[in-house]
Design an enzyme around this catalytic site. Sequence first.
Site, mmCIF file in Angstrom:
data_model
loop_
_atom_site.group_PDB
_atom_site.id
_atom_site.type_symbol
_atom_site.label_atom_id
_atom_site.label_comp_id
_atom_site.label_asym_id
_atom_site.label_seq_id
_atom_site.Cartn_x
_atom_site.Cartn_y
_atom_site.Cartn_z
ATOM 1 N N GLY A 257 0.823 -1.192 0.000
ATOM 2 C CA GLY A 257 0.000 0.000 0.000
ATOM 3 C C GLY A 257 0.863 1.249 0.000
ATOM 4 N N ILE A 258 0.275 2.347 0.460
ATOM 5 C CA ILE A 258 1.006 3.598 0.538
ATOM 6 C C ILE A 258 1.367 3.862 1.990
ATOM 7 C CG2 ILE A 258 -1.039 5.052 0.848
ATOM 8 C CD1 ILE A 258 0.323 7.107 -1.008
ATOM 9 N N GLY A 259 2.453 4.574 2.212
ATOM 10 C CA GLY A 259 2.834 4.916 3.571
ATOM 11 C C GLY A 259 4.266 4.542 3.873
ATOM 12 N N ILE A 261 5.626 2.379 6.062
ATOM 13 C CA ILE A 261 6.029 0.975 6.220
ATOM 14 C C ILE A 261 6.276 0.318 4.859
ATOM 15 C CG2 ILE A 261 5.290 -1.310 7.001
ATOM 16 C CD1 ILE A 261 4.046 0.048 9.444
ATOM 17 N N GLU A 280 -2.714 -3.359 -5.952
ATOM 18 C CA GLU A 280 -3.825 -2.475 -6.296
ATOM 19 C C GLU A 280 -3.337 -1.043 -6.502
ATOM 20 O OE1 GLU A 280 -6.228 -3.220 -2.913
ATOM 21 O OE2 GLU A 280 -5.409 -1.583 -1.730
ATOM 22 N N ILE A 355 -5.275 -0.890 12.226
ATOM 23 C CA ILE A 355 -5.418 0.039 13.340
ATOM 24 C C ILE A 355 -5.217 -0.661 14.678
ATOM 25 C CG2 ILE A 355 -7.100 1.497 14.568
ATOM 26 C CD1 ILE A 355 -8.158 2.269 11.735
#
Length: 479
Positions: A257-259, A261, A280, A355
């Site tokens: 994903g994005i971010g 990590i 994705e 989360i």
Amino acid sequence: MVQFRSPIMSWKGMKQLAFTLSKSTRMMSRLTLDNVTREPFHPMKRDPVWKSAEEAVKVLKSGDTVFIQGSAATPMVLIDAMCNYAKSAGLKDIRVCHMHTEGPGLYNEPEYEGIFRSNSFFVGSNCRKAVNTGRGDFIPIFLSEIPMLFHSGHIKPNVVLVQVCPADDHGFCSLGTSVDCTRAAIQHADYIIGQVNPKMPRSFGDGIIHESHFDAMVSVDVPLSEVETKPMSPEEAEIGKLIAENLVEDGATIQMGIGNIPNAVLSLLHNHKDLGVHTEMFSDGLVPLVECGAVSNHRKKVQIGKIVSCFVSGSRVVFDFLDDNPLVAMMSVSFTNNRSLIAMNPKVTSINSCIEVDLTGQVVSDSIGSRIYSGVGGQIDFLRGAAVCSDGRGKPIIALQSATKRGESKIVPYLKKGAGVVTTRAHVHYIVTEHGIVNLFGKNLRQRAHALISIAHPDHRESLEKDAFERLKCMPSPD
């Protein structure tokens, strides 16, 4: 034998029948062109009409459903014009559907209550307040299944707002950075408005649309929405290191994903070989990994040799990488997130965040308690694809820091009241924090609690052990 009689019809009746058949034919013709078989690749015998943004949005009516392309491709100029027109024209009850959009998202503001109501497939920062105060809606759905909302008729978009690159010599534009569910919305739209921007990269794959499909085109020259990279914490860097050095093998097909990590993981894969990408989305962090030769995509089984994605988010670095680059196949999310296709690839390594996680392995990813924060997204699509990948060497990974910025444990004995489970305890495999890696697959509840406590923040381990005993009626144990 049953005989059917045809009663004599009056001239008035024949005229009415002719009118009805004519109306039905017109409706079927429109249905065939605009709702069932609209194929964006196929040129139609008509020319697009160029208008100002203010003129283009005047097609909008009260009660309409509007779909807006999202992420970096969010058509800001059209959104501003839509909001101004709807307010000045006294329109009401317009439903706005979208994945997460960038920018202020004016349609979510209190002043537009009663005019627009946002329906988010994935909640971004610009609509969290609206959703959590009852002025907007959230549709929990797997990313892979969003196109089905349009194909099945659950959602019928009257107007679609998209941003595309200028047409090439053959009249073809590209949806650029965001194909995702936008292609499906276009296929079933009554009216398509294109914000044509030379700063939108031309991408290849499912996002090609011939200019003849646009009912109105609006010329702009504005920067795309960029996502700033935040400073990386020591905890994020350590999580990235643990994943890169212990879980990502040579020849793996990766999804991220994005971010920070994912970026931390990618930054440490430069010495890996023959990596493939089926994801994705991707961002800036993938670009240097491709440029150094670590990504070859030649061991993949789906779209061999190509990076497969459905949207891109980041800075101009990744937009320039995407532009006119046949190495990248930008596909519909129903393709990228199809679990059967994902599972065909070798060593599928799926890296997602969350989360909070409870001691039995339930993973909350879309909400903080009852407050909706994001969405279901593609987490389960890829975790499941990795878990059942064809060579049996997939790694479904959930990564999270062990504690919040306020020092609260993210590994908890019980989920917060109202929290939504995205990844069930039956789906979960690898959990990674800065304190280590555990694999919960095949473990009973007592073993899971023991494993998760071992990677929790040291300040919380003792209390978690007590809470585990209270919940399970026995001590957590590795045996």
